[in-house]
Design an enzyme around this catalytic site. Structure first.
Site, short mmCIF file in Angstrom:
data_model
loop_
_atom_site.label_atom_id
_atom_site.label_comp_id
_atom_site.label_asym_id
_atom_site.label_seq_id
_atom_site.Cartn_x
_atom_site.Cartn_y
_atom_site.Cartn_z
N ASP A 156 0.87 -1.19 0.00
CA ASP A 156 0.00 0.00 0.00
C ASP A 156 0.90 1.23 0.00
OD1 ASP A 156 -3.25 0.28 0.77
OD2 ASP A 156 -2.08 2.12 0.95
N ASP A 172 -7.39 -4.28 -5.10
CA ASP A 172 -8.61 -3.80 -4.45
C ASP A 172 -8.53 -2.27 -4.54
OD1 ASP A 172 -10.89 -3.71 -2.96
OD2 ASP A 172 -9.90 -4.03 -1.04
N CYS A 178 -15.49 -1.33 -4.63
CA CYS A 178 -16.78 -1.37 -3.94
C CYS A 178 -17.64 -0.23 -4.50
CB CYS A 178 -16.64 -1.28 -2.43
SG CYS A 178 -15.75 0.15 -1.83
C1 LIG Z 1 -10.14 0.08 -1.26
S1 LIG Z 1 -8.80 0.45 -0.29
C2 LIG Z 1 -8.13 -1.11 0.13
C3 LIG Z 1 -8.86 -1.82 1.23
C4 LIG Z 1 -8.20 -3.09 1.68
N1 LIG Z 1 -7.89 -3.96 0.56
C5 LIG Z 1 -9.07 -3.85 2.66
O1 LIG Z 1 -9.74 -4.82 2.27
O2 LIG Z 1 -9.06 -3.45 3.83
C6 LIG Z 1 -7.67 1.06 -1.46
C7 LIG Z 1 -6.26 1.23 -0.95
O3 LIG Z 1 -5.44 1.58 -2.05
C8 LIG Z 1 -4.37 2.31 -1.55
N2 LIG Z 1 -3.69 2.96 -2.69
C9 LIG Z 1 -3.94 4.16 -3.27
N3 LIG Z 1 -3.09 4.36 -4.29
C10 LIG Z 1 -2.30 3.28 -4.38
C11 LIG Z 1 -1.21 2.90 -5.23
N4 LIG Z 1 -0.79 3.69 -6.22
N5 LIG Z 1 -0.61 1.71 -5.02
C12 LIG Z 1 -1.02 0.90 -4.01
N6 LIG Z 1 -2.04 1.21 -3.17
C13 LIG Z 1 -2.66 2.38 -3.35
C14 LIG Z 1 -5.02 3.23 -0.55
O4 LIG Z 1 -4.07 3.71 0.39
C15 LIG Z 1 -6.06 2.30 0.09
O5 LIG Z 1 -5.58 1.73 1.27
#
Ligand SMILES: C[S@@+](CC[C@H](N)C(=O)[O-])C[C@H]1O[C@@H](n2cnc3c(N)ncnc32)[C@H](O)[C@@H]1O
Length: 471
Positions: free
Chosen positions: A303, A350, A403
């Site tokens: 992340d 995700d 989601c």
């Molecule tokens: C929908 S949430 C993930 C929720 C997590 N999978 C869960 O089930 O608890 C999306 C996540 O993507 C992360 N994010 C945003 N940009 C990103 C990037 N370029 N690479 C990886 N993660 C990223 C955010 O910090 C956030 O935690």
């Protein structure tokens, strides 16, 4: 940005055992000890309606904070409550339920609040609180003109209102819903409160064993039942503090929405594999992925947010996972990501998204999201998908998930990726899930969960397979 987590559970209405209006309650709503609404006078019976009056003031004050839209509603309420330490859990629950009711029905309530006298936030609070505690109990704390206004509003037939007002939709969202089949039913379902979804840790316990323990113990009052689709899921009513339950403390039980469980199942991780949870956040899906791998192989939890990942670490420990490697990555060009190019058996994306599929739990998203933010999300989703896909080994699986129910974040995003990447092909989610979730009916190759059809949050998942090595 939604992190797909269930927000703190809301107390279901069936859980509410409300004392009669003549019963004395203290500030936290406990029976027996008289509550002195005048505070500095000696304790004695409350003045008629004093409790309802005070509650109304509290809801109006909390709404004043939440409707500034500076923070997500849950956070705004937590901050608001922090400055009022004397409030008990019952106070907080009632205020939260009232505020969330207003957020669900804001456009309709604002429409009603144009009539009547006094500050409009108070009229919104009256409408929300009348849902939470009932019109009769609230009426004791209202002035005569407010009582008449509330009776009048509650007697009106909402069927005559324009759809967007009836369902309380922002105009931009109303327009986009025209792309979605049976969107009226969907949005109606999204205006209901969600129950609380739990998941058994398959590495530590059997679902049916935990379910029997809950059904035969003091938790039976929360009416635990097996989920219709997820083989690990248990659904309960009410808003108990699950975190103090022994099964939770032992790492046998987690809070995870059913749709989120099914998405994780779509990746089908196996023992000994190398798996990447590319947007792991606070680890909601990594926890199940790691358990399905029986804590073997290697699960990278990536992340860009160090603070989110730090919340995941104690959860991994409680779940008994030793195969997870949390890594804070750079948005672009991260060396550790590069080193995994072409190596992972399975990669879950995700993706950050509008979160509109979680409106039951986060109704404020309707008002906090806007079309410009959507453009940013879709760009970010495409970039992340591109980078994560590079990590998939030949024959490996990539799952893209959100989601959201909006096609531009879902099917359109996947189609654009497939057009650009002939080395990937779309797999059929129905085939992947048919043995694990025999009751789950899906209409196409995607895992397209809808609140009105599946009683889950709206989740989208596409399973892709790398068929040849990219050039
Ligand atoms: C929908 S949430 C993930 C929720 C997590 N999978 C869960 O089930 O608890 C999306 C996540 O993507 C992360 N994010 C945003 N940009 C990103 C990037 N370029 N690479 C990886 N993660 C990223 C955010 O910090 C956030 O935690």
């Amino acid at each position: 940005m939604s992190d797909h987590q269930q927000s703190r559970p809301e107390r279901g209405r069936s859980d509410r055992k409300r004392p009669s209006s003549s019963t004395q309650r203290n500030e936290s709503g406990a029976r027996g000890r008289p509550y002195d609404a005048r505070r500095d006078k000696p304790s004695g019976p409350p003045e008629p309606g004093a409790i309802a009056q005070r509650r109304l003031e509290q809801v109006a004050s909390a709404l004043g904070e939440v409707l500034q839209w500076k923070h997500p509603a849950d956070l705004a309420l937590t901050r608001w409550a922090r400055t009022r330490p004397k409030m008990g859990s019952r106070d907080r629950a009632e205020i939260r339920e009232s505020v969330f009711d207003v957020l669900r029905h804001l456009r309709q309530y604002r429409n009603w609040a144009e009539s009547g006298v006094g500050p409009s936030t108070r009229r919104l609070a009256i409408l929300g609180l009348s849902t939470a505690i009932g019109q009769q109990e609230l009426s004791l704390g209202l002035a005569e003109d407010e009582r008449q206004w509330l009776s009048h509003i509650r007697s009106l037939n909402v069927e005559g209102l324009p759809v967007g007002v009836r369902l309380s939709l922002p105009e931009w969202l109303e327009e986009r819903l025209t792309q979605i089949p049976e969107s009226y039913k969907l949005m109606q379902a999204m205006n209901e409160q969600a129950l609380l979804d739990l998941r058994v840790n398959p590495m530590k316990a059997e679902r049916d064993t935990v379910l029997r323990q809950l059904q035969n113990g003091p938790m039976a009052r929360f009416k635990p039942v097996a989920m219709p689709f997820s083989p690990w899921g248990i659904r309960i009513e009410g808003r108990p503090s699950v975190a103090v339950w022994p099964q939770y403390e032992k790492g046998e039980l987690e809070i995870q929405e059913e749709g989120s469980q099914l998405l994780t199942a779509l990746l089908e991780p196996r023992r000994g594999e190398m798996v990447i949870d590319y947007c792991a956040g606070a680890g909601g899906k990594s926890l199940l992925l790691g358990a399905l791998m029986r804590s073997t192989g290697r699960l990278y939890a990536f992340d860009v947010s160090a603070s989110r990942l730090s919340k995941a670490k104690p959860r991994f420990a409680r779940a008994g996972l030793s195969n997870v490697v949390p890594v804070v990555i750079q948005e672009e060009g991260d060396q550790r990501v590069r080193r995994l190019h072409g190596k992972a058996h399975r990669v879950l994306v995700d993706a950050p998204c509008s979160g509109l599929g979680t409106l039951r739990r986060n109704p404020d998203l309707k008002w906090r999201q806007h079309p410009q933010a959507l453009e940013q999300y879709t760009k970010m989703q495409a970039d992340i998908l591109e980078q994560a896909a590079a990590c998939v080994a030949p024959g490996g699986r990539l799952v893209y998930a959100t989601c959201s129910f909006l096609p531009e974040e879902n099917e359109q995003q996947v189609q654009a990726f497939l057009d650009k990447h002939p080395e990937f092909r779309l797999l059929d989610a129905r085939e992947i899930l048919k043995d694990k979730c025999p009751a789950l009916a899906l209409e196409g190759p995607y895992l397209n969960l809808r609140t009105d059809r599946h009683q889950t949050d709206c989740f989208f998942g596409a399973a892709l397979e790398r068929i040849t090595e990219s050039a």
